[in-house]
Scaffold this motif. Structure first.
Motif, PDB file in Angstrom:
ATOM      1  N   ASP A 154       0.822  -1.218   0.000  1.00 44.78           N
ATOM      2  CA  ASP A 154       0.000   0.000   0.000  1.00 44.78           C
ATOM      3  C   ASP A 154       0.857   1.270   0.000  1.00 44.78           C
ATOM      4  N   ASP A 155       0.297   2.343  -0.533  1.00 42.43           N
ATOM      5  CA  ASP A 155       0.924   3.674  -0.496  1.00 42.43           C
ATOM      6  C   ASP A 155       2.312   3.658  -1.111  1.00 42.43           C
TER       7      ASP A 155
ATOM      8  N   GLU B  24      -4.043   4.458  -7.082  1.00 45.26           N
ATOM      9  CA  GLU B  24      -4.968   5.029  -6.106  1.00 45.26           C
ATOM     10  C   GLU B  24      -5.284   6.487  -6.431  1.00 45.26           C
TER      11      GLU B  24
HETATM   12 MG    MG Z   1      -3.474   3.167  -0.010  1.00 40.32          MG
END
Ligand code: MG
Ligand code: C2E
Ligand code: MG
Ligand code: MG
Length: 274
Positions: free
Chosen positions: A176-177, A233
């Motif tokens: 993630d991220d 995202e």
């Molecule tokens: Mg994220």
């Protein structure tokens, strides 16, 4: 003179710091009561195939509506819960609730749940996930665990062991991220990720910035080499979506395709799409 200025500044900033500290303390105390008071719920945001905007999965996101303070963002309360360890309870609650609600939907979507480092290092995540799968009868093959990139700086967490164990029972993992941590890329193949989620800071506005395009292309190349998928995202407008498609991105998430919504609203969306 310098000293006086500094004193003035200290005086001016102090009340604000007190307010921030006070709020943090309040949230910390109140958070312990959130589960029994039934103040928590999950919302679900679609993950789509950019080609036809069809939904292949959802990301489960925790929400806290305090009875007096109103809605409090996970960006505010998750770090507090990580610091005092309560994230272990919150995380287990989120997993169980997410799987239970996901089973009520008409299509067998993949479910992504965010996992904190603390759950891996102190929370006996393997047992928690197995229990939740067992209790809800949710298929492990549809469960995806999102782990934020910044964790991989700390090698002491023994993430690899925990991840391989969970992978062996069928779960998958997303990084993630991606792009917000500052670690080298060398750690990626060591861990069994199936997806990389490119942070929304790389898709500002219209993606015309050459540096952002270079990063997006590099990440897609990297992911291909490791046989991982990329989810972009924070897609908010059609320009971003078409530019990303042009660049060869296949999966996306963002307000353009759907805001995080309740399980019931997602259910309605799915039946309308069918
Ligand atoms: Mg994220
Ligand atoms: P995240 O895992 O990166 O989740 C994506 C965040 O981006 C969500 O914020 C989502 O609402 C937001 N978002 C999605 N599409 C867009 C878009 O098009 N534009 C913009 N500006 N934002 C978009 P949210 O729900 O406030 O969550 C913030 C963070 O809190 C999450 O970031 C995650 O790190 C953490 N979090 C949320 N729920 C949980 C949980 O159950 N457990 C743990 N450990 N962390 C959680
Ligand atoms: Mg996430
Ligand atoms: Mg993020």
């Amino acid at each position: 003179k310098v000293r006086r200025d500094r004193q003035v500044q200290t005086l001016a900033f102090k009340p604000e710091m007190d307010v921030a500290l006070e709020r943090r303390r309040t949230l910390e105390t109140e958070l312990f009561k959130a589960i029994v008071r039934d103040e928590l719920h999950m919302v679900y945001q679609p993950l789509v195939k950019l080609a036809d905007q069809s939904i292949f999965g959802v990301e489960a996101l925790l929400r806290w509506d305090h009875r007096e303070l109103g809605p409090i963002s996970p960006a505010e309360f998750v770090p507090i819960a990580e610091e005092n360890g309560y994230i272990v309870e919150l995380g287990a609650w989120a997993l169980n609730r997410g799987m239970k609600e996901a089973l009520s939907w008409s299509s067998p979507l993949r479910l992504s749940v965010n996992i904190s480092a603390i759950q891996l290092s102190r929370g006996n995540l393997i047992a928690t996930v197995q229990e939740a799968l067992h209790r809800t009868s949710f298929p492990a093959e549809r469960l995806d665990l999102e782990i934020t990139e910044s964790l991989f700086i700390d090698d002491s967490l023994d993430l690899e062991f925990h991840m391989r164990e969970l992978k062996s029972i069928g779960c998958s993992f997303s990084l993630d991220d991606f792009g917000t941590g500052y670690s080298s890329l060398g750690y990626i193949p060591k861990y069994p990720f199936s997806k990389i989620k490119l942070d929304r800071s790389f898709v500002r506005q219209s993606i015309s910035n050459e540096q952002d395009i270079a990063v997006i292309e590099a990440v897609m190349h990297l992911a291909k080499g490791y046989r991982m998928a990329v989810v972009v995202e924070g897609i908010e407008n059609p320009d971003q979506a078409s530019k990303l498609k042009e660049l060869g991105c296949q999966l996306g998430q963002g307000f353009l395709f759907g805001r995080p919504m309740s399980a019931v609203n997602l259910s309605t969306l799915l039946s309308n799409a069918a």
